[in-house]
Design a protein around this motif. Structure first.
Motif, PDB file in Angstrom:
ATOM      1  N   SER A  83       0.859  -1.178   0.000  1.00 32.66           N
ATOM      2  CA  SER A  83       0.000   0.000   0.000  1.00 32.66           C
ATOM      3  C   SER A  83       0.898   1.232   0.000  1.00 32.66           C
ATOM      4  O   SER A  83       1.973   1.219   0.611  1.00 32.66           O
ATOM      5  CB  SER A  83      -0.913   0.022   1.238  1.00 32.66           C
ATOM      6  N   HIS A  84       0.479   2.277  -0.721  1.00 37.14           N
ATOM      7  CA  HIS A  84       1.256   3.509  -0.791  1.00 37.14           C
ATOM      8  C   HIS A  84       2.685   3.251  -1.277  1.00 37.14           C
ATOM      9  O   HIS A  84       3.624   3.963  -0.903  1.00 37.14           O
ATOM     10  CB  HIS A  84       1.308   4.207   0.581  1.00 37.14           C
ATOM     11  N   GLY A  85       2.841   2.217  -2.102  1.00 35.43           N
ATOM     12  CA  GLY A  85       4.160   1.910  -2.632  1.00 35.43           C
ATOM     13  C   GLY A  85       5.090   1.228  -1.651  1.00 35.43           C
ATOM     14  O   GLY A  85       6.276   1.063  -1.932  1.00 35.43           O
ATOM     15  N   MET A  86       4.573   0.795  -0.466  1.00 36.17           N
ATOM     16  CA  MET A  86       5.405   0.125   0.548  1.00 36.17           C
ATOM     17  C   MET A  86       4.807  -1.234   0.898  1.00 36.17           C
ATOM     18  O   MET A  86       3.596  -1.445   0.803  1.00 36.17           O
ATOM     19  CB  MET A  86       5.489   0.980   1.818  1.00 36.17           C
ATOM     20  N   ARG A  87       5.679  -2.126   1.356  1.00 37.27           N
ATOM     21  CA  ARG A  87       5.222  -3.436   1.799  1.00 37.27           C
ATOM     22  C   ARG A  87       4.540  -3.314   3.159  1.00 37.27           C
ATOM     23  O   ARG A  87       5.007  -2.596   4.052  1.00 37.27           O
ATOM     24  CB  ARG A  87       6.410  -4.395   1.915  1.00 37.27           C
ATOM     25  N   ILE A  88       3.430  -4.020   3.307  1.00 31.75           N
ATOM     26  CA  ILE A  88       2.806  -4.187   4.629  1.00 31.75           C
ATOM     27  C   ILE A  88       3.448  -5.417   5.256  1.00 31.75           C
ATOM     28  O   ILE A  88       3.270  -6.537   4.782  1.00 31.75           O
ATOM     29  CB  ILE A  88       1.280  -4.375   4.509  1.00 31.75           C
ATOM     30  N   ARG A 137      11.890   3.684  13.028  1.00 38.91           N
ATOM     31  CA  ARG A 137      10.600   3.925  13.676  1.00 38.91           C
ATOM     32  C   ARG A 137       9.514   3.302  12.811  1.00 38.91           C
ATOM     33  O   ARG A 137       9.703   3.104  11.607  1.00 38.91           O
ATOM     34  CB  ARG A 137      10.349   5.423  13.827  1.00 38.91           C
ATOM     35  N   PRO A 138       8.368   2.986  13.385  1.00 38.48           N
ATOM     36  CA  PRO A 138       7.306   2.360  12.591  1.00 38.48           C
ATOM     37  C   PRO A 138       6.647   3.345  11.634  1.00 38.48           C
ATOM     38  O   PRO A 138       6.553   4.540  11.924  1.00 38.48           O
ATOM     39  CB  PRO A 138       6.314   1.875  13.649  1.00 38.48           C
ATOM     40  N   VAL A 139       6.205   2.827  10.495  1.00 37.00           N
ATOM     41  CA  VAL A 139       5.392   3.641   9.585  1.00 37.00           C
ATOM     42  C   VAL A 139       4.069   3.971  10.262  1.00 37.00           C
ATOM     43  O   VAL A 139       3.557   5.082  10.160  1.00 37.00           O
ATOM     44  CB  VAL A 139       5.149   2.900   8.252  1.00 37.00           C
ATOM     45  N   GLY A 140       3.523   2.955  10.969  1.00 43.05           N
ATOM     46  CA  GLY A 140       2.268   3.145  11.690  1.00 43.05           C
ATOM     47  C   GLY A 140       1.061   3.058  10.766  1.00 43.05           C
ATOM     48  O   GLY A 140       1.053   2.283   9.808  1.00 43.05           O
ATOM     49  N   LEU A 141       0.058   3.855  11.037  1.00 42.42           N
ATOM     50  CA  LEU A 141      -1.178   3.866  10.246  1.00 42.42           C
ATOM     51  C   LEU A 141      -1.139   4.968   9.212  1.00 42.42           C
ATOM     52  O   LEU A 141      -0.766   6.110   9.506  1.00 42.42           O
ATOM     53  CB  LEU A 141      -2.388   4.085  11.153  1.00 42.42           C
ATOM     54  N   MET A 142      -1.514   4.624   7.970  1.00 43.60           N
ATOM     55  CA  MET A 142      -1.630   5.616   6.900  1.00 43.60           C
ATOM     56  C   MET A 142      -2.941   5.379   6.179  1.00 43.60           C
ATOM     57  O   MET A 142      -3.159   4.283   5.623  1.00 43.60           O
ATOM     58  CB  MET A 142      -0.457   5.526   5.906  1.00 43.60           C
ATOM     59  N   ASP A 143      -3.821   6.377   6.213  1.00 44.73           N
ATOM     60  CA  ASP A 143      -5.132   6.260   5.562  1.00 44.73           C
ATOM     61  C   ASP A 143      -5.856   4.984   5.984  1.00 44.73           C
ATOM     62  O   ASP A 143      -6.474   4.289   5.162  1.00 44.73           O
ATOM     63  CB  ASP A 143      -4.984   6.297   4.036  1.00 44.73           C
ATOM     64  N   GLY A 144      -5.729   4.643   7.261  1.00 42.52           N
ATOM     65  CA  GLY A 144      -6.418   3.476   7.794  1.00 42.52           C
ATOM     66  C   GLY A 144      -5.707   2.163   7.579  1.00 42.52           C
ATOM     67  O   GLY A 144      -6.186   1.122   8.011  1.00 42.52           O
ATOM     68  N   VAL A 145      -4.530   2.187   6.925  1.00 45.09           N
ATOM     69  CA  VAL A 145      -3.762   0.959   6.672  1.00 45.09           C
ATOM     70  C   VAL A 145      -2.676   0.837   7.734  1.00 45.09           C
ATOM     71  O   VAL A 145      -1.875   1.758   7.920  1.00 45.09           O
ATOM     72  CB  VAL A 145      -3.125   0.977   5.270  1.00 45.09           C
ATOM     73  N   ASP A 146      -2.635  -0.299   8.414  1.00 44.54           N
ATOM     74  CA  ASP A 146      -1.612  -0.558   9.430  1.00 44.54           C
ATOM     75  C   ASP A 146      -0.444  -1.285   8.765  1.00 44.54           C
ATOM     76  O   ASP A 146      -0.602  -2.396   8.257  1.00 44.54           O
ATOM     77  CB  ASP A 146      -2.191  -1.416  10.557  1.00 44.54           C
ATOM     78  N   PHE A 147       0.730  -0.667   8.769  1.00 39.96           N
ATOM     79  CA  PHE A 147       1.902  -1.256   8.118  1.00 39.96           C
ATOM     80  C   PHE A 147       2.672  -2.195   9.055  1.00 39.96           C
ATOM     81  O   PHE A 147       3.674  -2.777   8.655  1.00 39.96           O
ATOM     82  CB  PHE A 147       2.820  -0.145   7.599  1.00 39.96           C
ATOM     83  N   ILE A 148       2.227  -2.310  10.285  1.00 42.74           N
ATOM     84  CA  ILE A 148       2.716  -3.266  11.289  1.00 42.74           C
ATOM     85  C   ILE A 148       4.230  -3.157  11.482  1.00 42.74           C
ATOM     86  O   ILE A 148       4.694  -2.249  12.152  1.00 42.74           O
ATOM     87  CB  ILE A 148       2.275  -4.716  10.946  1.00 42.74           C
ATOM     88  N   HIS A 149       5.012  -4.078  10.885  1.00 46.33           N
ATOM     89  CA  HIS A 149       6.465  -4.097  11.105  1.00 46.33           C
ATOM     90  C   HIS A 149       7.257  -3.357  10.020  1.00 46.33           C
ATOM     91  O   HIS A 149       8.480  -3.488   9.956  1.00 46.33           O
ATOM     92  CB  HIS A 149       6.975  -5.536  11.205  1.00 46.33           C
ATOM     93  N   SER A 150       6.571  -2.598   9.174  1.00 43.60           N
ATOM     94  CA  SER A 150       7.283  -1.763   8.202  1.00 43.60           C
ATOM     95  C   SER A 150       7.732  -0.487   8.894  1.00 43.60           C
ATOM     96  O   SER A 150       6.998   0.072   9.718  1.00 43.60           O
ATOM     97  CB  SER A 150       6.378  -1.407   7.015  1.00 43.60           C
ATOM     98  N   GLY A 151       8.939  -0.036   8.562  1.00 42.45           N
ATOM     99  CA  GLY A 151       9.472   1.131   9.252  1.00 42.45           C
ATOM    100  C   GLY A 151      10.130   2.135   8.328  1.00 42.45           C
ATOM    101  O   GLY A 151      10.238   1.932   7.111  1.00 42.45           O
ATOM    102  N   LEU A 152      10.545   3.234   8.931  1.00 39.13           N
ATOM    103  CA  LEU A 152      11.279   4.289   8.249  1.00 39.13           C
ATOM    104  C   LEU A 152      12.547   4.591   9.045  1.00 39.13           C
ATOM    105  O   LEU A 152      12.591   4.353  10.258  1.00 39.13           O
ATOM    106  CB  LEU A 152      10.433   5.558   8.150  1.00 39.13           C
ATOM    107  N   VAL A 153      13.566   5.091   8.370  1.00 41.97           N
ATOM    108  CA  VAL A 153      14.808   5.422   9.066  1.00 41.97           C
ATOM    109  C   VAL A 153      14.567   6.603  10.012  1.00 41.97           C
ATOM    110  O   VAL A 153      14.041   7.637   9.604  1.00 41.97           O
ATOM    111  CB  VAL A 153      15.922   5.769   8.064  1.00 41.97           C
TER     112      VAL A 153
END
Length: 446
Positions: A83-88, A137-153
């Motif tokens: 979602s949003h170009g990133m892996r969930i 850090r976690p991506v967190g929720l974006m537009d109601g989508v939980d990215f769970i263990h996906s993160g950002l630097v």
């Protein structure tokens, strides 16, 4: 046979020497996509990186693993979700990412450990060091989508990486980061490579990708590759593009190149891994390959307008007086102002070049290439040449030519070859000054 070899090898090796000197002690961050590894390019990329390091370049290698993780997920009967170009990254995807990263790091370290005789790795000693240099850090929720263990630097241990590089080691990073509580997050190679390049203030960030580069017309897949994009122009282009969801989308790597340049990395590159030796071609040849986004800071490389005519006249007048350039009337320059490309700094024009096209012959003449004596030997002549080449490609031309009496060797070093005046298009041949005896130099455009 040996004489033929000497005549080809010796001039070639000498031509590479300036680039070897230029890049020694530079820091290079390479983002190697998982698709490149999947395509079987790992061995040759490793060989080229070992060679580049042997010439004094400090290297950070960040590997991707998109297809490898997807393969692990498929083997476990689990669907890859984006979602949003990133892996969930759910718990299964996190396990697959850790397995894929471990396998790839093993393969990469093994490749750098080779030293068989009669191979490019013979005699090479490359120490590869990895570590927990990335805080995430976690991506967190974006537009109601939980990215769970996906993160950002969140943070890069630039001091630790720099010390490792200064020890002479190559730093290898996987797209993983850890929180202060020890939680692991799946990152993207592009985010890690960009963040590391910015934190180190690297000299170059280079992505080895599926795409050939950024096309002059981003909406036309047959359009020529734009070999050099000034940062301002790259930002304008990105603003017109749809959001990227796939690595093959034009905006996908371009957005990271722009971010890196805005963050202090002077040059960011998008290179096609399908071209053998793409890293060597970009670093050690004049024309390079793929697309380079360059931060020009206060200096502006742009097309001229009628308002620039006075500055152009003032720049070229001394060179007309000493015979380096052919005299041109101001009215002629005003008429052809849109043919000119200029380099401007704080409102002062320090360089210019013009392109006149002969569409029927698929060629164009570059003329009035001029750089102010105040800034010569800083690469502005090469930047003007590259921009003229890009303008010619965008118009579908197959070559450009110059007429010169004094600077023949400069052009020959940059890929031009000498031709007789009979080669000129009919329209130019009629106005050729046979008494001046200008050399005709031609460069084919790929």
């Amino acid at each position: 046979m040996s004489d033929v070899f000497n005549f080809t090898f010796v001039p070639w090796f000498r031509s590479v020497a300036p680039y070897i000197h230029k890049h020694r002690n530079n820091t290079l961050v390479v983002g190697l996509s998982g698709e490149a590894i999947e395509a079987g390019k790992l061995q040759t990329v490793v060989q080229d990186l070992a060679l580049i390091q042997s010439m004094g370049v400090k290297i950070v290698l960040v590997h991707g693993f998109r297809p490898q993780v997807n393969e692990q997920l498929k083997a476990k009967g689990h669907e890859a979700k984006y979602s949003h170009g990133m892996r969930i990254t759910d718990s299964v995807a996190l396990d697959c990412a850790q397995e894929a990263a471990g396998q790839l790091r093993y393969e990469i370290e093994a490749a750098f450990s080779q030293g068989l005789p009669n191979t490019p790795m013979a005699g090479a000693t490359v120490r590869v060091i990895s570590g927990n240099f990335i805080t995430a850090r976690p991506v967190g929720l974006m537009d109601g989508v939980d990215f769970i263990h996906s993160g950002l630097v969140r943070k890069v241990d630039a001091v630790g990486i720099q010390r490792t590089l200064d020890m002479g080691a190559l730093v290898l990073l996987s797209p993983f980061g850890f929180s202060p509580t020890g939680e692991a997050f799946n990152l993207t190679m592009e985010d890690v490579a960009t963040s590391v390049a910015m934190a180190l203030q690297a000299d170059k960030l280079m992505f080895l990708t599926e795409v050939a580069g950024i096309r002059i017309d981003a909406n036309d897949p047959e359009s020529p590759i734009d070999t050099e994009l000034p940062l301002a122009e790259a930002k304008r282009m990105l603003a017109t593009l749809p959001s990227a969801t796939q690595p093959t989308d034009t905006a996908f790597y371009l957005q990271h190149c722009i971010k890196a340049c805005e963050g202090g990395v002077e040059r960011s590159h998008i290179l096609p891994f399908a071209v053998e030796g793409c890293l060597l071609l970009e670093i050690y040849t004049h024309d390079g390959i793929g697309t380079m986004v360059v931060d020009e800071k206060l200096e502006s490389l742009r097309e001229a307008s009628i308002d620039d005519v006075s500055g152009i006249v003032a720049l070229i007048e001394p060179f007309e007086k000493d015979g380096t350039l052919v005299k041109r009337d101001r009215t002629e320059i005003e008429r052809d102002a849109n043919f000119y490309t200029i380099i401007e700094h704080d409102g002062v024009i320090f360089g210019c070049a013009a392109l006149y096209t002969y569409p029927e012959s698929m060629t164009g003449e570059m003329y009035a290439l001029t750089v102010s004596p105040q800034v010569q030997s800083q690469g502005d002549g090469e930047r003007l040449l590259k921009r003229i080449e890009n303008r010619a490609r965008a118009q579908g031309l197959q070559s450009i030519f110059v007429l010169t009496t004094r600077t023949m060797h400069w052009f020959i070093k940059r890929g031009f070859v000498q031709m007789s005046a009979d080669w000129l298009p009919e329209g130019r041949k009629r106005s050729y000054n046979w008494d001046r005896k200008s050399q005709v130099l031609v460069k084919k455009l790929s």
